[in-house]
Design an enzyme around this catalytic site. Structure first.
Site, PDB file in Angstrom:
ATOM      1  N   GLU A  89      81.264   6.320  71.997  1.00 12.53           N
ATOM      2  CA  GLU A  89      81.029   6.989  73.291  1.00 12.53           C
ATOM      3  C   GLU A  89      81.241   8.497  73.193  1.00 12.53           C
ATOM      4  O   GLU A  89      82.297   8.962  72.726  1.00 12.53           O
ATOM      5  CB  GLU A  89      81.962   6.393  74.354  1.00 12.53           C
ATOM      6  CG  GLU A  89      81.639   6.920  75.751  1.00 12.53           C
ATOM      7  CD  GLU A  89      82.422   6.263  76.869  1.00 12.53           C
ATOM      8  OE1 GLU A  89      83.090   5.248  76.628  1.00 12.53           O
ATOM      9  OE2 GLU A  89      82.356   6.801  77.988  1.00 12.53           O
ATOM     10  N   LYS A 267      89.990   2.219  82.222  1.00  8.24           N
ATOM     11  CA  LYS A 267      88.964   2.156  81.168  1.00  8.24           C
ATOM     12  C   LYS A 267      88.929   3.484  80.424  1.00  8.24           C
ATOM     13  O   LYS A 267      88.814   3.538  79.201  1.00  8.24           O
ATOM     14  CB  LYS A 267      87.592   1.826  81.775  1.00  8.24           C
ATOM     15  CG  LYS A 267      86.479   1.575  80.765  1.00  8.24           C
ATOM     16  CD  LYS A 267      85.749   2.845  80.339  1.00  8.24           C
ATOM     17  CE  LYS A 267      84.640   2.544  79.330  1.00  8.24           C
ATOM     18  NZ  LYS A 267      84.040   3.771  78.784  1.00  8.24           N
ATOM     19  N   ASP A 283      93.922  -4.376  66.320  1.00  8.16           N
ATOM     20  CA  ASP A 283      93.168  -5.304  67.168  1.00  8.16           C
ATOM     21  C   ASP A 283      93.000  -4.693  68.566  1.00  8.16           C
ATOM     22  O   ASP A 283      93.939  -4.683  69.366  1.00  8.16           O
ATOM     23  CB  ASP A 283      93.951  -6.623  67.212  1.00  8.16           C
ATOM     24  CG  ASP A 283      93.238  -7.718  67.969  1.00  8.16           C
ATOM     25  OD1 ASP A 283      92.398  -7.404  68.823  1.00  8.16           O
ATOM     26  OD2 ASP A 283      93.532  -8.894  67.711  1.00  8.16           O
ATOM     27  N   HIS A 381      79.747  15.173  79.954  1.00  5.29           N
ATOM     28  CA  HIS A 381      79.043  14.079  79.296  1.00  5.29           C
ATOM     29  C   HIS A 381      77.625  14.462  78.916  1.00  5.29           C
ATOM     30  O   HIS A 381      77.088  14.009  77.919  1.00  5.29           O
ATOM     31  CB  HIS A 381      78.949  12.884  80.262  1.00  5.29           C
ATOM     32  CG  HIS A 381      80.003  11.853  80.035  1.00  5.29           C
ATOM     33  ND1 HIS A 381      79.886  10.904  79.056  1.00  5.29           N
ATOM     34  CD2 HIS A 381      81.182  11.620  80.648  1.00  5.29           C
ATOM     35  CE1 HIS A 381      80.966  10.126  79.091  1.00  5.29           C
ATOM     36  NE2 HIS A 381      81.767  10.548  80.041  1.00  5.29           N
TER      37      HIS A 381
END
Ligand code: NAD
Length: 430
Positions: A89, A267, A283, A381
């Site tokens: 991302e 998130k 993990d 972004h």
């Protein structure tokens, strides 16, 4: 009528796992109609050998490269660190660099850890006298400790092993259950396999002692005996003044009150955290499960971070969350890039790694909240997103930057616009 199912390729491939990687690629190519270039693409496993990949997971046909970036400017507990982050991302690495830059002169991040204990659960059913059974199990603490420690002499030798025992009576839809929780210090291992082995060893004994039946024997990813903490004060002058600070505080208040917002807020935090967890061969799902369960521990899903104004008006951020990561076990010691990432980080213990990751999560959240509270997230972004769109439109080499700039200037970062602009660019350049 044509029988389409008769000619459709079958997914029932007996013994697929027994094939070599090259043979598997052939079988998949035949199934999916892959051409020679596509087969070769799969066969090129880059800097992770096919042989090792085939040992890490099952049915391997290739590897997937994810960019590895370095976040700069991080100062953690007085020490400068470069942070390797593996993510697909855009803006995630830049967000950490920016937050860290604004905190650097104020001293950076201070971290701590609650311990290195994992929890393994053993599910017991079929005991009508659940409270009685609970005490029967607690009375066996010394036996349980001995059995656990026998399972893992290495852990014991390095100062880890059994630490505590909890037994809970749990009302469920299927009747009352008695849940035994083994608390085990797993030192520099994430510890899943270590504690699962212990739980499987203890399970039959619990059934024997209580006359009940044990079922599941498995760790809990809500690793709340292994909380990593980080805090940081961003000087008001470094972040752009009171309006920015108050915007960040208001964004945090919104997230902490509303699960719809909190999910996105968290998130963003996990954008940073998972990228370091992945880069170090740990993990990601285990850490993510623990983080979200922790965020809901009050019976209401809220923010993983806290934001406040200090007495002098600066912005104080903090984070506390379960962080089950290791330096041994899993892919950490096997994956060559993960080993390198750990070397770049310069961490000597799993605790140091966990604390560093918490600081990255806090940095990430700072940047996301600041962007949302000021210019909006899209501005940051868009520059990278525009480059992705430019490449999707077919731009090559220098064209990527040129085209991306045109798209951003036009405030139209869309594939159709990119295709048209690319044609125009090429025509103009002859
Ligand atoms: P592991 O069991 O392979 O390694 C742990 C062992 O390494 C310990 O038991 C210990 O004996 C030994 N060891 C050597 N040096 C050590 C040191 N310095 N500190 C501590 N232990 C040392 O690996 P693990 O960490 O138990 O398992 C981790 C993997 O298990 C993860 O990658 C995860 O993907 C997987 N897993 C996760 C879950 C889950 O999260 N629900 C469940 C099952 C498996």
């Amino acid at each position: 009528m044509e029988n389409t199912t008769a000619s459709a390729p079958s997914s029932r491939i007996g013994g697929f796992h027994k094939l070599g990687v090259a043979e598997r690629i052939e079988r998949v190519a035949a199934f999916a109609g892959l051409d020679e270039a596509e087969r070769q693409h799969l066969a090129d496993t880059g800097n992770l050998s096919a042989e090792l990949a085939d040992r890490l997971i099952e049915n391997v046909v290739g590897t997937l490269n994810i960019p590895l970036g370095i976040a700069t400017n991080m100062k953690i507990d007085g020490r400068d660190r470069l942070i390797p982050m593996a993510t697909e991302e855009s803006s995630v690495v830049a967000a950490v660099c920016n937050a860290a830059r604004q905190s650097y002169d104020g001293g950076g991040f201070v971290t701590s850890m609650s311990g290195a204990c994992m929890i393994a659960q053993i599910q017991l059913t079929g005991v009508p006298d659940a409270e009685n059974a609970r005490l029967q199990i607690l009375e066996r603490r010394a036996d349980i400790q001995a059995l656990c420690d026998e399972c893992d002499p290495i852990l014991l030798k390095i100062g880890g092993g059994f630490r505590d025992l909890e037994v809970r009576v749990l009302p469920t839809r299927g009747g009352v259950m008695v849940i035994t929780q083994l608390i085990v210090d797993t030192r520099d291992a994430m510890g899943a396999n270590a504690v699962n082995t212990m739980a499987e060893k203890i399970g039959p004994r619990i059934a024997e002692w209580t006359g009940g039946k044990t079922h599941l024997h498995i760790l809990s990813n809500l690793a709340d005996r292994r909380l990593a903490r980080a805090r940081c004060v961003w000087p008001l002058a470094a972040i752009g003044g009171e309006a920015v600070r108050d915007g960040i505080l208001s964004a945090y208040h919104f997230a902490d009150a509303d699960p719809y917002r909190a999910a996105t807020h968290n998130k963003g935090i996990m954008n940073g955290i998972s990228a370091v967890v992945l880069a170090t061969g740990n993990d990601t799902r285990a850490v993510e499960a623990g983080a979200h369960a922790w965020a809901a521990r009050r019976g209401h899903y809220g923010s993983l971070t806290h934001w406040e104004a200090t007495a002098s008006g600066d912005l104080a951020g903090s984070i506390e969350l379960p962080m089950a990561v290791g330096l041994v076990g899993g892919a950490t010691k096997l994956h060559p890039t993960a080993k390198l990432a750990l070397k770049v980080l310069g961490v000597q213990t799993a605790e140091e790694l966990a604390r560093t990751i918490a600081a990255v999560g806090l940095a990430q959240n700072f940047s996301a909240l600041k962007a949302l509270a000021t210019t909006g997230i899209q501005r940051g972004h868009m520059a990278l997103h525009a480059q992705n769109i430019a490449m999707m439109a077919g731009a090559l080499g220098d064209e990527v930057q040129q085209l991306a700039r045109v798209l951003v200037d036009k405030r139209l970062v869309r594939l159709d616009v990119a295709e048209a602009e690319l044609q125009r660019l090429r025509a103009a350049q002859g």
